[in-house]
Design a protein around this motif. Structure first.
Motif, PDB file in Angstrom:
ATOM      1  N   LEU A  49      38.222  34.133  25.018  1.00  0.00           N
ATOM      2  CA  LEU A  49      37.568  33.510  26.160  1.00  0.00           C
ATOM      3  C   LEU A  49      38.566  33.505  27.313  1.00  0.00           C
ATOM      4  O   LEU A  49      39.722  33.123  27.124  1.00  0.00           O
ATOM      5  CB  LEU A  49      37.146  32.079  25.813  1.00  0.00           C
ATOM      6  N   SER A  50      38.116  33.946  28.500  1.00  0.00           N
ATOM      7  CA  SER A  50      38.983  33.945  29.684  1.00  0.00           C
ATOM      8  C   SER A  50      38.202  33.483  30.900  1.00  0.00           C
ATOM      9  O   SER A  50      37.018  33.795  31.041  1.00  0.00           O
ATOM     10  CB  SER A  50      39.530  35.342  29.973  1.00  0.00           C
ATOM     11  N   TYR A  51      38.883  32.769  31.786  1.00  0.00           N
ATOM     12  CA  TYR A  51      38.305  32.343  33.060  1.00  0.00           C
ATOM     13  C   TYR A  51      39.190  32.890  34.177  1.00  0.00           C
ATOM     14  O   TYR A  51      40.417  32.731  34.138  1.00  0.00           O
ATOM     15  CB  TYR A  51      38.239  30.816  33.155  1.00  0.00           C
ATOM     16  N   TYR A  52      38.563  33.542  35.166  1.00  0.00           N
ATOM     17  CA  TYR A  52      39.287  34.200  36.250  1.00  0.00           C
ATOM     18  C   TYR A  52      38.790  33.757  37.620  1.00  0.00           C
ATOM     19  O   TYR A  52      37.619  33.420  37.780  1.00  0.00           O
ATOM     20  CB  TYR A  52      39.083  35.719  36.196  1.00  0.00           C
ATOM     21  N   LYS A  53      39.684  33.820  38.598  1.00  0.00           N
ATOM     22  CA  LYS A  53      39.332  33.697  40.008  1.00  0.00           C
ATOM     23  C   LYS A  53      39.707  35.018  40.679  1.00  0.00           C
ATOM     24  O   LYS A  53      40.763  35.583  40.398  1.00  0.00           O
ATOM     25  CB  LYS A  53      40.114  32.571  40.680  1.00  0.00           C
ATOM     26  N   LYS A  54      38.820  35.499  41.559  1.00  0.00           N
ATOM     27  CA  LYS A  54      39.095  36.756  42.252  1.00  0.00           C
ATOM     28  C   LYS A  54      40.324  36.591  43.143  1.00  0.00           C
ATOM     29  O   LYS A  54      40.443  35.623  43.879  1.00  0.00           O
ATOM     30  CB  LYS A  54      37.903  37.187  43.096  1.00  0.00           C
ATOM     31  N   TRP A  55      41.219  37.547  43.036  1.00  0.00           N
ATOM     32  CA  TRP A  55      42.441  37.497  43.810  1.00  0.00           C
ATOM     33  C   TRP A  55      42.331  38.403  45.032  1.00  0.00           C
ATOM     34  O   TRP A  55      42.638  38.005  46.135  1.00  0.00           O
ATOM     35  CB  TRP A  55      43.622  37.892  42.934  1.00  0.00           C
ATOM     36  N   THR A  56      41.891  39.628  44.837  1.00  0.00           N
ATOM     37  CA  THR A  56      41.785  40.554  45.957  1.00  0.00           C
ATOM     38  C   THR A  56      40.773  41.649  45.648  1.00  0.00           C
ATOM     39  O   THR A  56      40.457  41.926  44.502  1.00  0.00           O
ATOM     40  CB  THR A  56      43.165  41.181  46.284  1.00  0.00           C
ATOM     41  N   SER A  57      40.256  42.257  46.683  1.00  0.00           N
ATOM     42  CA  SER A  57      39.378  43.420  46.567  1.00  0.00           C
ATOM     43  C   SER A  57      39.885  44.484  47.529  1.00  0.00           C
ATOM     44  O   SER A  57      40.353  44.170  48.619  1.00  0.00           O
ATOM     45  CB  SER A  57      37.937  43.062  46.934  1.00  0.00           C
ATOM     46  N   ALA A  58      39.774  45.724  47.116  1.00  0.00           N
ATOM     47  CA  ALA A  58      40.225  46.835  47.950  1.00  0.00           C
ATOM     48  C   ALA A  58      39.486  48.102  47.527  1.00  0.00           C
ATOM     49  O   ALA A  58      38.815  48.128  46.502  1.00  0.00           O
ATOM     50  CB  ALA A  58      41.729  47.034  47.810  1.00  0.00           C
ATOM     51  N   GLU A  59      39.607  49.133  48.320  1.00  0.00           N
ATOM     52  CA  GLU A  59      39.051  50.433  47.960  1.00  0.00           C
ATOM     53  C   GLU A  59      40.125  51.229  47.216  1.00  0.00           C
ATOM     54  O   GLU A  59      41.288  51.228  47.613  1.00  0.00           O
ATOM     55  CB  GLU A  59      38.638  51.211  49.210  1.00  0.00           C
ATOM     56  N   PHE A  60      39.725  51.876  46.124  1.00  0.00           N
ATOM     57  CA  PHE A  60      40.621  52.726  45.373  1.00  0.00           C
ATOM     58  C   PHE A  60      39.868  54.006  45.038  1.00  0.00           C
ATOM     59  O   PHE A  60      38.874  53.969  44.312  1.00  0.00           O
ATOM     60  CB  PHE A  60      41.088  52.029  44.090  1.00  0.00           C
ATOM     61  N   MET A  61      40.295  55.107  45.582  1.00  0.00           N
ATOM     62  CA  MET A  61      39.649  56.397  45.365  1.00  0.00           C
ATOM     63  C   MET A  61      38.145  56.317  45.616  1.00  0.00           C
ATOM     64  O   MET A  61      37.337  56.680  44.787  1.00  0.00           O
ATOM     65  CB  MET A  61      39.956  56.927  43.957  1.00  0.00           C
ATOM     66  N   PHE A  62      37.772  55.761  46.762  1.00  0.00           N
ATOM     67  CA  PHE A  62      36.392  55.693  47.254  1.00  0.00           C
ATOM     68  C   PHE A  62      35.492  54.753  46.462  1.00  0.00           C
ATOM     69  O   PHE A  62      34.271  54.856  46.542  1.00  0.00           O
ATOM     70  CB  PHE A  62      35.764  57.095  47.328  1.00  0.00           C
ATOM     71  N   LEU A  65      37.773  48.144  44.036  1.00  0.00           N
ATOM     72  CA  LEU A  65      38.630  47.666  42.958  1.00  0.00           C
ATOM     73  C   LEU A  65      38.833  46.171  43.176  1.00  0.00           C
ATOM     74  O   LEU A  65      39.278  45.752  44.236  1.00  0.00           O
ATOM     75  CB  LEU A  65      39.982  48.383  42.971  1.00  0.00           C
ATOM     76  N   GLN A  66      38.478  45.376  42.183  1.00  0.00           N
ATOM     77  CA  GLN A  66      38.624  43.934  42.269  1.00  0.00           C
ATOM     78  C   GLN A  66      39.642  43.480  41.235  1.00  0.00           C
ATOM     79  O   GLN A  66      39.628  43.960  40.101  1.00  0.00           O
ATOM     80  CB  GLN A  66      37.288  43.233  42.013  1.00  0.00           C
ATOM     81  N   THR A  67      40.516  42.558  41.617  1.00  0.00           N
ATOM     82  CA  THR A  67      41.489  42.020  40.672  1.00  0.00           C
ATOM     83  C   THR A  67      41.296  40.507  40.573  1.00  0.00           C
ATOM     84  O   THR A  67      40.940  39.842  41.544  1.00  0.00           O
ATOM     85  CB  THR A  67      42.936  42.333  41.095  1.00  0.00           C
ATOM     86  N   TYR A  68      41.522  40.004  39.374  1.00  0.00           N
ATOM     87  CA  TYR A  68      41.325  38.593  39.069  1.00  0.00           C
ATOM     88  C   TYR A  68      42.539  38.073  38.297  1.00  0.00           C
ATOM     89  O   TYR A  68      43.130  38.791  37.498  1.00  0.00           O
ATOM     90  CB  TYR A  68      40.104  38.399  38.163  1.00  0.00           C
ATOM     91  N   PHE A  69      42.879  36.799  38.506  1.00  0.00           N
ATOM     92  CA  PHE A  69      43.895  36.113  37.721  1.00  0.00           C
ATOM     93  C   PHE A  69      43.300  34.825  37.189  1.00  0.00           C
ATOM     94  O   PHE A  69      42.438  34.220  37.824  1.00  0.00           O
ATOM     95  CB  PHE A  69      45.142  35.807  38.562  1.00  0.00           C
ATOM     96  N   GLY A  70      43.754  34.409  36.006  1.00  0.00           N
ATOM     97  CA  GLY A  70      43.223  33.185  35.431  1.00  0.00           C
ATOM     98  C   GLY A  70      43.955  32.795  34.165  1.00  0.00           C
ATOM     99  O   GLY A  70      45.145  33.044  34.005  1.00  0.00           O
ATOM    100  N   VAL A  71      43.200  32.203  33.253  1.00  0.00           N
ATOM    101  CA  VAL A  71      43.747  31.724  31.990  1.00  0.00           C
ATOM    102  C   VAL A  71      42.826  32.175  30.855  1.00  0.00           C
ATOM    103  O   VAL A  71      41.612  32.306  31.057  1.00  0.00           O
ATOM    104  CB  VAL A  71      43.912  30.183  32.010  1.00  0.00           C
ATOM    105  N   GLY A  72      43.415  32.458  29.703  1.00  0.00           N
ATOM    106  CA  GLY A  72      42.607  32.918  28.582  1.00  0.00           C
ATOM    107  C   GLY A  72      43.189  32.503  27.252  1.00  0.00           C
ATOM    108  O   GLY A  72      44.318  32.001  27.173  1.00  0.00           O
ATOM    109  N   GLY A  73      42.396  32.715  26.226  1.00  0.00           N
ATOM    110  CA  GLY A  73      42.854  32.394  24.887  1.00  0.00           C
ATOM    111  C   GLY A  73      42.097  33.191  23.848  1.00  0.00           C
ATOM    112  O   GLY A  73      41.016  33.716  24.110  1.00  0.00           O
ATOM    113  N   THR A  74      42.702  33.309  22.679  1.00  0.00           N
ATOM    114  CA  THR A  74      42.048  33.967  21.555  1.00  0.00           C
ATOM    115  C   THR A  74      42.222  33.099  20.312  1.00  0.00           C
ATOM    116  O   THR A  74      43.191  32.348  20.191  1.00  0.00           O
ATOM    117  CB  THR A  74      42.628  35.366  21.260  1.00  0.00           C
TER     118      THR A  74
END
Length: 127
Positions: A49-62, A65-74
């Motif tokens: 289970l992981s919970y993320y907040k969006k960190w940044t969005s950008a274009e990558f090769m047209f 690309l969205q990146t997220y950081f958060g906390v998770g566990g298994t």
């Protein structure tokens, strides 16, 4: 909402298939996964289970690309027995830590993503 089949290395480094689902709202994202492996002498089931907040969005090769950081566990459950034995031993692990997700949206229905959780397994055994 997403439902996907992917791979994971949470089964002691072996690459195994996993079932993955995720739910996004606003700039938040929640993911769940399940995977497992089994042999004649060993089994392992892992749930994440992981919970993320969006960190940044950008274009990558047209494509976005969205990146997220958060906390998770298994949580993992193991069962094993020695060859020739009928006695099964069991154990479990809990891993908690920071998590990262990157999603490359190739089309409206197709994307590639990668997720990672960095943590210490069974923290109670290390204290």
């Amino acid at each position: 909402m997403e439902l996907a089949i992917g791979t994971t290395s949470s089964t002691s480094g072996k690459i195994t298939p996993s079932l993955h689902t995720g739910f996004g709202w606003g700039d938040s994202f929640l993911t769940l996964f399940s995977t497992g492996t089994s042999t004649e002498l060993y089994y392992q089931s892992t749930y994440g289970l992981s919970y993320y907040k969006k960190w940044t969005s950008a274009e990558f090769m047209f494509a976005p690309l969205q990146t997220y950081f958060g906390v998770g566990g298994t949580f993992s459950v193991y069962g094993f027995r020695d060859y020739g034995s009928t006695t099964e031993e069991t154990a479990n692990d809990l891993t908690l830590g920071p998590a990262f997700r990157a999603q490359w949206q190739l089309t409206s229905m197709l994307y590639l993503s990668i997720e990672a959780i960095w943590g210490i397994r069974s923290l109670d055994r290390h204290l």
